[in-house]
Every structure is written in structure tokens, then in C-alpha cells.
Design a protein around this motif. Structure first.
Motif, short mmCIF file in Angstrom:
data_model
loop_
_atom_site.label_atom_id
_atom_site.label_comp_id
_atom_site.label_asym_id
_atom_site.label_seq_id
_atom_site.Cartn_x
_atom_site.Cartn_y
_atom_site.Cartn_z
N TYR A 75 0.85 -1.13 0.05
CA TYR A 75 0.04 0.10 -0.07
C TYR A 75 0.79 1.34 0.05
CZ TYR A 75 -2.60 3.94 2.10
OH TYR A 75 -3.14 5.13 2.31
N GLU A 76 1.78 1.31 0.98
CA GLU A 76 2.59 2.50 0.92
C GLU A 76 3.49 2.58 -0.43
OE1 GLU A 76 5.16 2.02 4.34
OE2 GLU A 76 3.62 1.98 5.88
N GLN A 77 3.96 1.49 -0.85
CA GLN A 77 4.57 1.76 -2.28
C GLN A 77 3.65 2.15 -3.36
OE1 GLN A 77 7.84 -1.32 -3.05
NE2 GLN A 77 8.86 0.63 -2.88
N ALA A 78 2.35 1.74 -3.39
CA ALA A 78 1.69 2.24 -4.54
C ALA A 78 1.44 3.46 -4.14
CB ALA A 78 0.28 1.34 -4.54
N VAL A 79 1.07 4.02 -3.18
CA VAL A 79 0.97 5.44 -3.04
C VAL A 79 2.33 6.29 -3.34
CG1 VAL A 79 0.37 7.41 -1.22
CG2 VAL A 79 -0.79 5.24 -1.00
N GLU A 80 3.36 5.90 -2.98
CA GLU A 80 4.55 6.60 -3.58
C GLU A 80 4.63 6.40 -5.18
OE1 GLU A 80 9.22 5.40 -3.40
OE2 GLU A 80 8.02 4.75 -1.76
N ASN A 81 4.21 5.38 -5.50
CA ASN A 81 4.55 5.63 -6.96
C ASN A 81 3.28 5.96 -7.78
OD1 ASN A 81 6.46 3.40 -7.30
ND2 ASN A 81 5.34 1.73 -7.06
N PHE A 82 2.22 6.24 -7.23
CA PHE A 82 1.29 7.06 -7.71
C PHE A 82 1.67 8.74 -7.76
CE2 PHE A 82 -2.65 4.13 -6.66
CZ PHE A 82 -2.18 3.37 -7.74
N GLU A 83 2.05 8.93 -6.43
CA GLU A 83 2.63 10.30 -6.10
C GLU A 83 3.61 10.94 -7.19
OE1 GLU A 83 3.29 10.48 -2.34
OE2 GLU A 83 1.24 10.81 -1.43
N ASN A 84 4.46 9.80 -7.42
CA ASN A 84 5.73 10.16 -8.20
C ASN A 84 5.45 10.15 -9.77
OD1 ASN A 84 7.40 10.57 -6.24
ND2 ASN A 84 8.08 8.40 -6.21
N SER A 85 4.12 9.82 -10.23
CA SER A 85 3.69 9.89 -11.59
C SER A 85 3.31 11.17 -12.11
CB SER A 85 2.78 8.55 -11.87
OG SER A 85 1.54 9.07 -11.61
N ASP A 86 2.87 11.10 -13.42
CA ASP A 86 2.36 12.31 -13.94
C ASP A 86 0.67 12.50 -13.71
OD1 ASP A 86 4.70 13.18 -15.00
OD2 ASP A 86 4.43 12.38 -16.93
N TRP A 87 0.35 11.43 -13.06
CA TRP A 87 -1.19 11.47 -12.90
C TRP A 87 -1.60 11.20 -11.53
CZ3 TRP A 87 1.43 7.08 -15.93
CH2 TRP A 87 1.61 7.64 -17.07
N GLY A 88 -0.86 11.79 -10.57
CA GLY A 88 -1.15 11.81 -9.29
C GLY A 88 -2.51 12.21 -8.89
N ASP A 89 -2.99 13.23 -9.64
CA ASP A 89 -4.32 13.80 -9.13
C ASP A 89 -5.22 13.07 -9.59
OD1 ASP A 89 -3.62 14.21 -11.87
OD2 ASP A 89 -4.82 16.04 -12.13
N ARG A 90 -5.24 11.92 -10.22
CA ARG A 90 -6.43 11.04 -10.71
C ARG A 90 -6.19 9.77 -9.98
NH1 ARG A 90 -6.61 9.53 -16.22
NH2 ARG A 90 -4.73 9.91 -16.63
N LEU A 91 -5.05 9.43 -9.19
CA LEU A 91 -5.01 8.21 -8.73
C LEU A 91 -5.16 8.37 -7.32
CD1 LEU A 91 -1.70 7.49 -10.85
CD2 LEU A 91 -3.60 5.86 -10.84
N PHE A 92 -5.71 7.17 -6.57
CA PHE A 92 -5.96 7.09 -5.30
C PHE A 92 -5.88 5.68 -4.72
CE2 PHE A 92 -8.22 6.70 -1.11
CZ PHE A 92 -7.76 7.76 -0.26
N CYS A 93 -5.11 5.17 -3.63
CA CYS A 93 -5.01 4.02 -3.10
C CYS A 93 -5.87 3.98 -1.86
CB CYS A 93 -3.64 3.36 -3.02
SG CYS A 93 -3.59 1.72 -2.59
N TYR A 94 -6.81 2.94 -1.60
CA TYR A 94 -7.25 2.49 -0.38
C TYR A 94 -6.64 1.57 0.24
CZ TYR A 94 -11.68 4.98 -1.79
OH TYR A 94 -12.60 6.11 -2.36
N HIS A 95 -6.44 1.62 1.69
CA HIS A 95 -5.75 0.58 2.38
C HIS A 95 -6.73 -0.03 3.04
CE1 HIS A 95 -2.58 -0.25 5.77
NE2 HIS A 95 -2.55 -1.47 4.82
#
Length: 240
Positions: A75-95
Motif C-alpha cells: 500500500y505504501e509503495q503504491a501510494v509513493e508510485n502514484f505520487e511520483n507519476s504524472d497522474w497523481g491527481d487522478r490516482l488514489f489508493c485505499y488501504h
């Protein structure tokens, strides 16, 4: 073990804290799933590193791309990968676990696309690595639970796409029918032309119709991809 990120053409994935690393199954599913119905909302069930959600962010204009991951480190790594991408504003991960997510969300707006590369080793053997077992064994998310939950979260005209062992295909279709989901498209996957069928990519919807069925061969020889597989993944792999 290398801690270098796995680099794709438009994003990179850190995976050093994830039990299940990037593999062909996830890339296959993320590239294969159809976006012809222009989904506005997408849910990646059991996202792991976030790979499939990121692939769909690259491929689609969906304004909402959610993901679920129960394992803490993934979960923590997915959030990090989302935030580091160009599409962080469209991506959200639920734990969360899928069962609790379904309980909370089934009365909310439905998703136009559900997608999952689920855990599927159902035999009694366990690797001894708790995190890897949770990510890869079917008792963590049984097929029945996955399909039933998908039927409760899917929009009327949406579709639910999975990749599973070919040996589980008939079982999945039978379970899905019990929840008013029907296969519209099936691609059966072989490693090479002479190897047995290994995986089934299945797209389900609430529409009952004769499914389109085909086969995909991945390699001509070791590390030499077939033209069909190359065409499917060319927008992602750096060396293609």
C-alpha cells in the motif's frame, strides 16, 4: 536484490518493499483491457505496486482511478508510485481489504471498469513468506469473493477484467454467471506456440452475448516476443 525502480516509457515503479514484483501478468492485463467504453471511473483490486492503475492512467482519460491494497508495505509503495507519476491527481489508493471496501462502497457510485490480477495459487503449499503468500495465494481473496464483490461495484454498462490461470477459466465463468456477469471477451495465453495454455484474460459484463475468444502467444523464443505481444505492450516497455 536490486532496489532500482522498474522503468517504463512514461512512469517508473519502486517495488523493493512489495512481496510480488512486476510480472508479465500485470503488464498483460493492463495493456489488454479495452477502454472503448471510455470509463470515467476505474478500480484496480489488489493493486500491489500500482502497476495496472498506472498503466490505465497512461492509457485513459478517466478522472477517477482508485486502487485497493491490504498489505501494508505494498500500500505504501503504491501510494509513493502514484505520487511520483504524472497522474497523481487522478490516482488514489485505499488501504483496505476488498470485503470491507465492498461493504462500504456498494451503495455509492459504481465503477465503469474493475480490473484485477488476483492471487490465485490455491494449493496447500505456502512459501513461508507471509507477505508474498498474502499477495499470491487465493485464500487471501477467493475467486468467489472477488467476482461477487465486482458485481456489486460495477456500473450497468461497465466491465470487469481479470487474468487467472487457464485451469480456473471455467470455474470463473460459472461463478460469474451466478452474479449476472457474463464473459464478453476471452484471450487465452501461451508462453510459446508449443507450450500449454497458461493464462486466461477475461472481460465480464452484465450483457449476455457470445464471447469473442482468441489466443495470444508471448514469445517466439526466450526473450524474443511475438509481433502480437510486442504490439500490445509497445507503449510501455522501454526496449520496444
Amino acid at each position: 536484490m536490486s532496489k532500482e525502480p522498474f522503468k517504463f516509457k512514461q512512469f517508473s515503479i519502486e517495488q523493493d518493499r512489495c512481496a510480488m514484483k512486476i510480472g508479465t501478468d500485470g503488464v498483460l492485463l493492463g495493456a489488454w483491457t479495452s477502454l472503448e467504453h471510455n470509463p470515467e471511473s476505474i478500480l484496480d483490486i489488489g493493486t500491489g505496486t500500482g502497476l495496472i492503475a498506472l498503466m490505465l492512467a497512461q492509457r485513459s482519460e478517466a478522472f477517477q482511478i482508485d486502487a485497493i491494497e491490504i498489505e501494508d508495505n505494498a500500500y505504501e509503495q503504491a501510494v509513493e508510485n502514484f505520487e511520483n507519476s504524472d497522474w497523481g491527481d487522478r490516482l488514489f489508493c485505499y488501504h483496505a481489504g476488498f470485503d470491507e471496501f465492498v461493504d462500504e462502497m456498494q451503495d455509492e457510485d459504481k465503477y465503469d471498469l474493475l480490473i484485477s490480477n488476483p492471487p490465485f495459487y490455491s494449493e496447500d503449499y505456502k512459501s513461508g513468506n507471509e507477505h508474498r503468500d498474502q499477495a499470491r495465494f487465493a485464500d487471501a481473496l477467493p475467486l468467489e469473493e472477488l467476482i461477487e464483490g465486482a458485481s456489486l461495484l460495477l456500473s450497468e454498462n461497465g466491465h470487469f477484467d481479470i487474468i487467472i490461470p487457464y485451469s480456473e477459466e471455467n470455474k470463473a465463468v460459472e461463478i460469474a454467471q451466478n452474479h449476472r456477469l457474463f464473459p464478453n471477451r476471452i484471450t487465452r495465453v501461451r508462453g510459446t506456440i508449443n507450450s500449454p495454455l497458461k493464462r486466461s484474460l477475461i472481460s465480464f459484463s452484465f450483457e449476455r452475448k457470445e464471447p469473442m475468444i482468441d489466443e495470444l502467444v508471448l514469445e517466439i523464443s526466450r526473450h524474443e516476443y511475438t509481433p502480437e505481444f510486442r504490439k500490445l505492450i509497445k507503449d510501455f516497455y522501454l526496449k520496444l
